[in-house]
Design an enzyme around this catalytic site. Structure first.
Site, mmCIF file in Angstrom:
data_model
loop_
_atom_site.group_PDB
_atom_site.id
_atom_site.type_symbol
_atom_site.label_atom_id
_atom_site.label_comp_id
_atom_site.label_asym_id
_atom_site.label_seq_id
_atom_site.Cartn_x
_atom_site.Cartn_y
_atom_site.Cartn_z
ATOM 1 N N SER A 1 48.690 3.715 44.524
ATOM 2 C CA SER A 1 48.297 5.123 44.504
ATOM 3 C C SER A 1 48.043 5.686 45.894
ATOM 4 O O SER A 1 48.062 6.906 46.084
ATOM 5 C CB SER A 1 47.044 5.312 43.629
ATOM 6 N N ASP B 1 35.217 8.419 43.702
ATOM 7 C CA ASP B 1 36.460 7.900 44.273
ATOM 8 C C ASP B 1 36.281 7.817 45.780
ATOM 9 O O ASP B 1 36.295 8.842 46.480
ATOM 10 C CB ASP B 1 37.641 8.809 43.924
ATOM 11 N N HIS C 1 40.814 6.909 47.602
ATOM 12 C CA HIS C 1 41.833 7.908 47.901
ATOM 13 C C HIS C 1 41.254 8.991 48.812
ATOM 14 O O HIS C 1 40.056 9.002 49.099
ATOM 15 C CB HIS C 1 42.369 8.514 46.600
#
Length: 462
Positions: free
Chosen positions: A175, A429, A432
Site C-alpha cells: 500500500s 494510521d 501511510h
C-alpha cells in the site's frame, strides 16, 4: 558669455596644463601601438575578440530613458542545437553524485502543489485535510539535502511526462507503493488529468491510468511480498506462506510491457509467516506452535528482492526487448507511539529536528538490505547497465521519512473522528502518508533520478 564649464569649481595650475599637453601627445601613439595587437587577435580568434569586446561595450545599467525603446535580437547559440544535449550530458557527468538521503526538513511557505479539490484520485484514508485534520503546518516543509549542489527543485509535471512520454511506469508492491503512485498522479494532474483505463482484482488493486497528452501509462500492481505468497486470513492459514524463489506472476507477466518499475515493500514481512524455497521450508517469523526454525524476516526480505530483480533481468534478456529501469523505494518507517493494534498513535505536528531521531534498529536494517541487493544486482550485470537491458537505483527515503512523524493520517484516516467527542479507543494510521504530504518528496527525487537516466548517467540516488 561662453558656455559654463562642467569643471567650474576646479582650479588648474601650470602643472595641470603641462599634464594635459603630455596626455594629448601620448593618446594617439598609444592607440597606434594597440591597433596591430587588436588586428592580430581579431584575425586568429574573431569570436573571442567580439565576445570580450561586447562585455566592455554593454553597460551594466541601461542608459536608455523611459521614452526610448530598443530591441536586441538573441544571438545564435554558441553550441549547435544537436550538440546541446551532449553538452548537458557532459556537464551532469562531471558533477559529483547526489546524496538525497541526508539532509533536513526546512519550512517552505509555498505549500503543496495540489489539494483534495484539484486532485480526485486521493484515496479516502489519506485525505487528511478533507477528513477534518485541524492543523496544516505539516504541509509547509521541504527536504533540503546537505549537499548544496543537490537541491531538489519543485516538481515539474511537464518535465516528468516529457521524460517518460510513450512509456509505461509501474508501481509494484504494497500500500505504500500505491501511496506513492497516488501522490504522483495528483502532482501530474496539475498539468494534465489522468484517465483511468483499467481496473481489476479485489478492491481494484490493479489499476492503470493514461495521460493522452504524452501517451504515458502509469499502473499499480498489488504485490505486498513481491514474490508468490498466500496471505493469512480468517478462513485460511494463520501465517503468510511465502515462496521466496518464485516471483509473483501478477506483475511479472507484464514485464515486457513496462519501461520503468518502482518496487516498494517491506511492512508485510513484519507479520507472522512461513518461508519456503522450492518445496522446502526455510524457517518462519513469529510462528509459535509450529515446528519451524525462527529466522526472523530480514533474510526473507533480501531473498524476495533478489528474486524479483533477477526475474526482471532474466525476462528482459530472454525477450531481447528494450531496456528496463528499476527504482527500489527504501523502507518507510512507521511512527506509532505504542503498539499499532493497542491504541498506538502519532500525534506530533512537526518534523523531528536533527539528532532528535536516529536511523537505527529495524528501520536501518531494512534499508541496508535493500541498498545492498540493488548494488549486487548492478554488479552482476558485468558492465552491461544502460546498454539495453537493466539498470537499478535505490530511492533512499528511509531517513527523510523517519523525520516526519507529523505526516501520517493518524485518526484522520476516518472522516471527522472526534465529531462525537473523544472515544476511549480510536484507530490510527501511522504508516501511510497524508496527501498532499511528505510522500510528495519521494516523487520529486524520482524526477531527479529519471533526469539522470535520460542523460545516460548511472549511480545510486540516495
Amino acid at each position: 558669455m561662453g558656455a559654463t564649464s562642467p569643471f567650474k569649481n576646479h582650479h588648474y595650475n601650470n602643472h595641470n596644463h603641462q599634464s594635459h599637453f603630455v596626455t594629448k601627445k601620448l593618446i594617439p601613439w598609444t592607440l597606434y601601438a594597440l591597433l596591430p595587437i587588436a588586428l592580430l587577435r581579431l584575425y586568429f580568434n574573431p569570436l573571442d575578440f567580439l565576445l570580450s569586446s561586447s562585455d566592455h561595450l554593454l553597460p551594466t545599467t541601461s542608459p536608455i530613458s523611459s521614452s526610448s525603446s530598443i530591441s536586441i535580437s538573441n544571438p545564435p547559440p554558441l553550441i549547435p542545437p544537436h550538440q546541446h544535449q551532449e553538452s548537458e550530458k557532459a556537464r551532469h557527468e562531471s558533477a559529483p553524485p547526489c546524496d538525497y538521503a541526508t539532509g533536513k526538513w526546512v519550512q517552505d511557505k509555498r505549500g503543496p502543489m495540489y489539494n483534495a479539490t484539484t486532485c480526485t484520485t486521493i484515496k479516502e484514508g489519506q485525505n487528511c485535510f478533507a477528513h477534518g485534520r485541524p492543523d496544516s503546518e505539516y504541509l509547509y516543509w521541504r527536504w533540503e539535502p546537505n549537499q548544496s549542489h543537490c537541491q531538489i527543485p519543485r516538481f515539474d509535471p511537464n518535465t516528468f511526462l516529457q521524460l517518460i512520454s510513450n512509456k509505461h511506469l509501474a508501481f509494484v508492491g504494497d500500500s505504500l507503493a500505491r501511496n506513492q503512485l497516488e501522490s504522483l498522479l495528483c502532482m501530474l494532474a496539475t498539468l494534465s488529468p489522468p484517465n483511468l483505463v483499467y481496473t481489476g482484482g479485489e478492491d481494484n488493486k490493479f489499476r492503470r491510468w493514461n495521460f493522452p497528452s504524452h501517451n504515458v501509462s502509469i499502473s499499480v500492481y498489488w504485490s505486498p511480498f513481491l514474490v508468490q505468497g498466500v496471505e493469512r486470513s480468517s478462513s485460511g492459514p494463520s501465517h503468510n506462506h511465502l515462496f521466496l524463489d518464485r516471483v509473483n506472476q501478477k506483475w511479472a507477466e507484464d514485464l515486457d510491457k513496462m519501461d520503468m518499475i518502482v518496487l516498494s515493500f517491506g511492512h508485510w514481512y513484519l507479520n507472522p509467516a512461513v518461508f519456503f524455497e522450492g518445496d522446502s521450508v526455510l524457517g518462519c517469523h513469529y510462528c509459535p506452535g509450529l515446528n519451524h526454525t525462527e529466522i526472523g524476516f530480514f533474510d526473507a526480505v533480501r531473498k524476495a528482492l533478489r528474486t524479483s530483480l533477477n526475474a526482471i533481468r532474466g525476462r528482459r534478456r530472454v525477450a531481447n526487448t528494450k531496456g528496463i529501469s528499476v527504482v527500489v523505494t527504501t523502507f518507510s518507517p512507521a511512527h506509532f507511539v505504542g503498539e499499532w493494534d493497542k491504541n498506538g498513535a502519532c500525534s506530533k505536528t512537526k518534523p523531528f529536528g536533527e539528532g532528535e531521531k536516529m536511523l537505527e534498529g529495524m528501520d536501518a536494517e531494512m534499508r541496508k538490505v535493500e541498498v545492498e541487493e540493488v548494488e549486487m544486482a548492478n554488479k552482476e550485470e558485468n558492465g552491461e547497465r544502460y546498454l539495453g537491458y537493466f539498470g537499478a537505483v535505490t530511492l533512499d527515503v528511509t531517513k527523510l521519512a523517519l523525520m516526519r512523524p507529523d505526516g501520517h493520517p493518524g485518526p484522520y484516516m476516518h472522516p471527522f473522528p472526534f465529531a462525537n467527542g473523544v472515544s476511549e479507543r480510536i484507530q490510527n494510521d501511522c504508516v501511510h502518508w497524508c496527501l498532499p504530504g511528505p510522500i510528495d518528496t519521494w516523487n520529486e527525487i524520482l524526477l531527479q533520478v529519471i533526469k539522470k537516466w535520460d542523460l545516460g548517467q548511472s549511480g545510486r540516488e540516495e
